[in-house]
Design a protein around this motif. Structure first.
Motif, PDB file in Angstrom:
ATOM      1  N   PHE A 138       0.825  -1.209   0.000  1.00 41.43           N
ATOM      2  CA  PHE A 138       0.000   0.000   0.000  1.00 41.43           C
ATOM      3  C   PHE A 138       0.866   1.269   0.000  1.00 41.43           C
ATOM      4  N   LYS A 139       1.991   1.242   0.726  1.00 41.79           N
ATOM      5  CA  LYS A 139       2.883   2.394   0.755  1.00 41.79           C
ATOM      6  C   LYS A 139       3.475   2.663  -0.621  1.00 41.79           C
ATOM      7  N   GLU A 140       3.865   1.586  -1.319  1.00 42.07           N
ATOM      8  CA  GLU A 140       4.435   1.734  -2.655  1.00 42.07           C
ATOM      9  C   GLU A 140       3.407   2.276  -3.646  1.00 42.07           C
ATOM     10  N   MET A 141       2.129   1.889  -3.416  1.00 42.17           N
ATOM     11  CA  MET A 141       1.068   2.318  -4.320  1.00 42.17           C
ATOM     12  C   MET A 141       0.507   3.691  -3.935  1.00 42.17           C
ATOM     13  N   GLY A 142       0.834   4.171  -2.741  1.00 42.32           N
ATOM     14  CA  GLY A 142       0.330   5.444  -2.280  1.00 42.32           C
ATOM     15  C   GLY A 142      -1.159   5.433  -2.024  1.00 42.32           C
ATOM     16  N   ALA A 143      -1.688   4.292  -1.560  1.00 42.09           N
ATOM     17  CA  ALA A 143      -3.129   4.155  -1.346  1.00 42.09           C
ATOM     18  C   ALA A 143      -3.556   4.836  -0.062  1.00 42.09           C
ATOM     19  N   THR A 144      -4.779   5.382  -0.085  1.00 46.09           N
ATOM     20  CA  THR A 144      -5.381   5.965   1.124  1.00 46.09           C
ATOM     21  C   THR A 144      -6.028   4.845   1.936  1.00 46.09           C
ATOM     22  N   LEU A 145      -5.640   4.739   3.227  1.00 48.85           N
ATOM     23  CA  LEU A 145      -6.094   3.623   4.046  1.00 48.85           C
ATOM     24  C   LEU A 145      -7.342   3.985   4.844  1.00 48.85           C
ATOM     25  N   PRO A 146      -8.379   3.174   4.750  1.00 46.41           N
ATOM     26  CA  PRO A 146      -9.590   3.387   5.560  1.00 46.41           C
ATOM     27  C   PRO A 146      -9.301   3.137   7.043  1.00 46.41           C
ATOM     28  N   PHE A 147     -10.248   3.531   7.905  1.00 42.29           N
ATOM     29  CA  PHE A 147     -10.076   3.382   9.366  1.00 42.29           C
ATOM     30  C   PHE A 147      -9.878   1.920   9.768  1.00 42.29           C
ATOM     31  N   SER A 178      -2.407  -1.253  12.967  1.00 40.35           N
ATOM     32  CA  SER A 178      -1.935  -0.840  14.294  1.00 40.35           C
ATOM     33  C   SER A 178      -1.786  -2.042  15.219  1.00 40.35           C
ATOM     34  N   VAL A 179      -2.750  -2.944  15.155  1.00 43.75           N
ATOM     35  CA  VAL A 179      -2.668  -4.181  15.948  1.00 43.75           C
ATOM     36  C   VAL A 179      -1.461  -5.004  15.516  1.00 43.75           C
ATOM     37  N   SER A 180      -1.225  -5.075  14.203  1.00 40.40           N
ATOM     38  CA  SER A 180      -0.075  -5.818  13.679  1.00 40.40           C
ATOM     39  C   SER A 180       1.233  -5.199  14.159  1.00 40.40           C
ATOM     40  N   HIS A 181       1.328  -3.851  14.124  1.00 36.22           N
ATOM     41  CA  HIS A 181       2.534  -3.168  14.597  1.00 36.22           C
ATOM     42  C   HIS A 181       2.788  -3.469  16.069  1.00 36.22           C
ATOM     43  N   PHE A 182       1.719  -3.463  16.847  1.00 38.16           N
ATOM     44  CA  PHE A 182       1.856  -3.707  18.282  1.00 38.16           C
ATOM     45  C   PHE A 182       2.384  -5.124  18.554  1.00 38.16           C
TER      46      PHE A 182
END
Length: 407
Positions: free
Chosen positions: A199-208, A215-219
Motif C-alpha cells: 500500500f505504501k508503494e502504491m500510495g493508497a489511502t487507508l480506511p479506518f 496498528s494491531v499488527s505493529h503492536f
C-alpha cells in the motif's frame, strides 16, 4: 541393618518365580523362602544406584486403563483360588506398562514381607488412590476380595468412559479455537505487513478499519507487544500456582459452578462422582463415616467436598445422610429423596448407583449439547476474524480500482 535381596525360586508346580525380600543376610532370605514352600534357585543382594533412584522419581504415571485391566485380571485370579503372591507375580509379568510392572513388583515384595494387600497398595498413592485401598481393605476383612476388585474395575471403567466422552466431544471445538488463534496471529504478523508495504508503494489511502488492523499488527511485532505477551505468560504461571493453593482452588471451584453454561456440567459431574464413589464404598462394606470421608476427597469440587464433610459431621451425631444433605443447596431434592428412600429400605448403595447412572447420562447429554452449540459459534468466530482482516486489506485495493476507473 536389613538389605534388599532379589531371589529366584521354583514353586511346587515347577514354575519359576522371582521377587524381592528384605532381610539381614542371604541365609535368612533362603530360610524364609523354604518355609514358604519354594525351592531356592538363587539369592542376590540388590544394589540400587543413584541413576535408578532418579529413574524411579521421574517414571511415567500409570494410566487408569492399565489399572482397570490389572484389577479385573486380579479379581479373576483371586476368584480362581490362586495365592495372592502368585497372582501378583503373574500380573507383573504380563502387564504392558513398565511403570505398573514396577509398582506391582513392589506390592508383591511388601505382601511377601507380611503386609496386607491394602497396606502394600497404600504405599503407592499416585497409582492406587485412597478409594481403591479402602475398598481392598474392606474386601480383605469381609473375605470378598474378588467381588470388591470387580466392583473397583467397574467403577474405574465408568469414570474413564465419562472422561473419554468429554474429551472426545471437546476435541473438535478446542482444535477449532486453536486454529482460529493461530490463523489470526499468522495473518497479523506476516500477511498484514506485506500488504502494508504494498500500500505504501502504491500510495493508497487507508480506511479506518485497515489502519486499525495495521496498528494491531505493529503492536504485536513491536517490543511493547513482546512485553505484554511475556507479562501475560507470567500472569498465567502465577494464576496456575494460585489455583493450587486452598483459597485459590476454592474460589475457582465456586466460579466453575456459577458459569452460565458450563456450571451445570461441572455440578452434574460432581454429583455423579459423589454418588458413584459413596455407592461403591457402601456396597463394598466400608463403614459409612469412612466412606463419606473418602468421598469428600474425591468429588473434584471443594464446595461439594465441604457439603459432604457437613453430612459426615451430621451422621457422626446420629443424623441420617439425607437430612444434612438436604440442607445443602448443592444437592438437588431428587438426590436427597432417593437417598432417604435408600436408607429406609436398606438399599442405599442401589439408590446411589441409580443417581450416578442418571447424572452420567445427564453429563453425556450436556456435553453433546455444548458441542453442538460451540461448533457453529467457533466457525462463525473464525469466519468473522478472517473475514474482517481480509476486508480491511482489500478495501484500499478497491478504492484504488475505483480511482483508476474514474480517471
Amino acid at each position: 541393618m536389613a538389605h534388599t535381596y532379589s531371589y529366584r525360586v521354583r514353586d511346587r508346580q515347577g514354575k519359576i518365580i522371582s521377587g524381592k525380600l528384605e532381610a539381614d543376610n542371604e541365609t535368612s532370605v533362603s530360610q524364609r523362602l523354604r518355609e514358604m514352600g519354594y525351592f531356592v534357585i538363587g539369592v542376590e543382594e540388590e544394589r540400587v544406584s543413584l541413576r535408578k533412584k532418579e529413574l524411579h522419581i521421574f517414571r511415567p504415571k500409570v494410566k487408569t486403563k492399565d489399572i482397570t485391566v490389572f484389577t479385573r485380571q486380579f479379581a479373576t485370579m483371586i476368584n480362581a483360588g490362586l495365592p495372592l503372591v502368585k497372582c501378583l507375580n503373574i500380573l507383573a509379568e504380563q502387564t504392558e506398562s513398565p511403570a505398573l510392572t514396577e509398582v506391582i513388583a513392589d506390592v508383591q515384595h511388601e505382601v511377601e514381607m507380611g503386609r496386607s494387600l491394602s497396606e502394600a497398595l497404600a504405599k503407592h498413592p499416585d497409582t492406587f488412590k485412597e478409594l481403591y485401598t479402602s475398598m481392598v481393605k474392606a474386601g480383605e476383612i469381609g473375605g470378598v476380595l474378588d467381588d470388591v476388585l470387580l466392583r473397583i474395575a467397574t467403577t474405574l471403567e465408568s469414570e474413564d468412559e465419562i472422561k473419554r466422552r468429554i474429551k472426545s466431544a471437546m476435541t473438535y471445538p478446542i482444535a477449532m479455537f486453536a486454529i482460529s488463534v493461530l490463523l489470526l496471529v499468522v495473518m497479523l504478523v506476516f500477511v498484514v505487513p506485506a500488504f502494508e508495504k504494498m500500500f505504501k508503494e502504491m500510495g493508497a489511502t487507508l480506511p479506518f478499519l485497515t489502519k486499525t488492523i495495521m496498528s494491531v499488527s505493529h503492536f504485536l511485532v513491536s517490543w511493547k507487544g513482546a512485553i505484554v505477551i511475556v507479562l501475560l505468560i507470567i500472569g498465567m504461571v502465577y494464576l496456575l500456582r494460585w489455583i493450587k493453593t486452598p483459597s485459590g482452588r476454592r474460589k475457582l471451584d465456586a466460579l466453575k459452578l456459577k458459569l452460565p453454561v458450563f456450571g451445570s456440567l461441572f455440578h452434574k459431574m460432581s454429583i455423579s462422582r459423589f454418588s458413584r464413589t459413596l455407592g461403591t464404598l457402601v456396597a463394598s462394606g466400608v463403614p459409612i463415616l469412612q466412606a463419606l470421608e473418602i468421598t469428600s476427597k474425591t468429588v473434584g469440587n471443594v464446595l461439594v467436598s465441604e457439603a459432604v464433610e457437613n453430612v459426615r459431621a451430621g451422621v457422626k451425631e446420629g443424623d441420617s445422610i439425607a437430612k444434612p444433605l438436604g440442607q445443602s443447596p448443592l444437592f438437588p431434592p431428587m438426590v436427597t429423596q432417593m437417598l432417604a428412600i435408600g436408607e429406609e429400605t436398606g438399599a442405599l448403595d442401589t439408590m446411589l448407583n441409580k443417581v450416578s447412572d442418571f447424572y452420567d447420562s445427564e453429563v453425556s447429554a450436556t456435553v453433546e449439547a455444548l458441542t453442538s452449540l460451540l461448533e457453529p459459534l467457533l466457525i462463525v468466530f473464525l469466519g468473522l476474524v478472517v473475514g474482517t482482516i481480509v476486508i480491511a486489506l482489500y478495501m484500499p485495493i478497491f478504492s484504488l480500482i475505483t480511482q483508476f476507473t474514474k480517471a
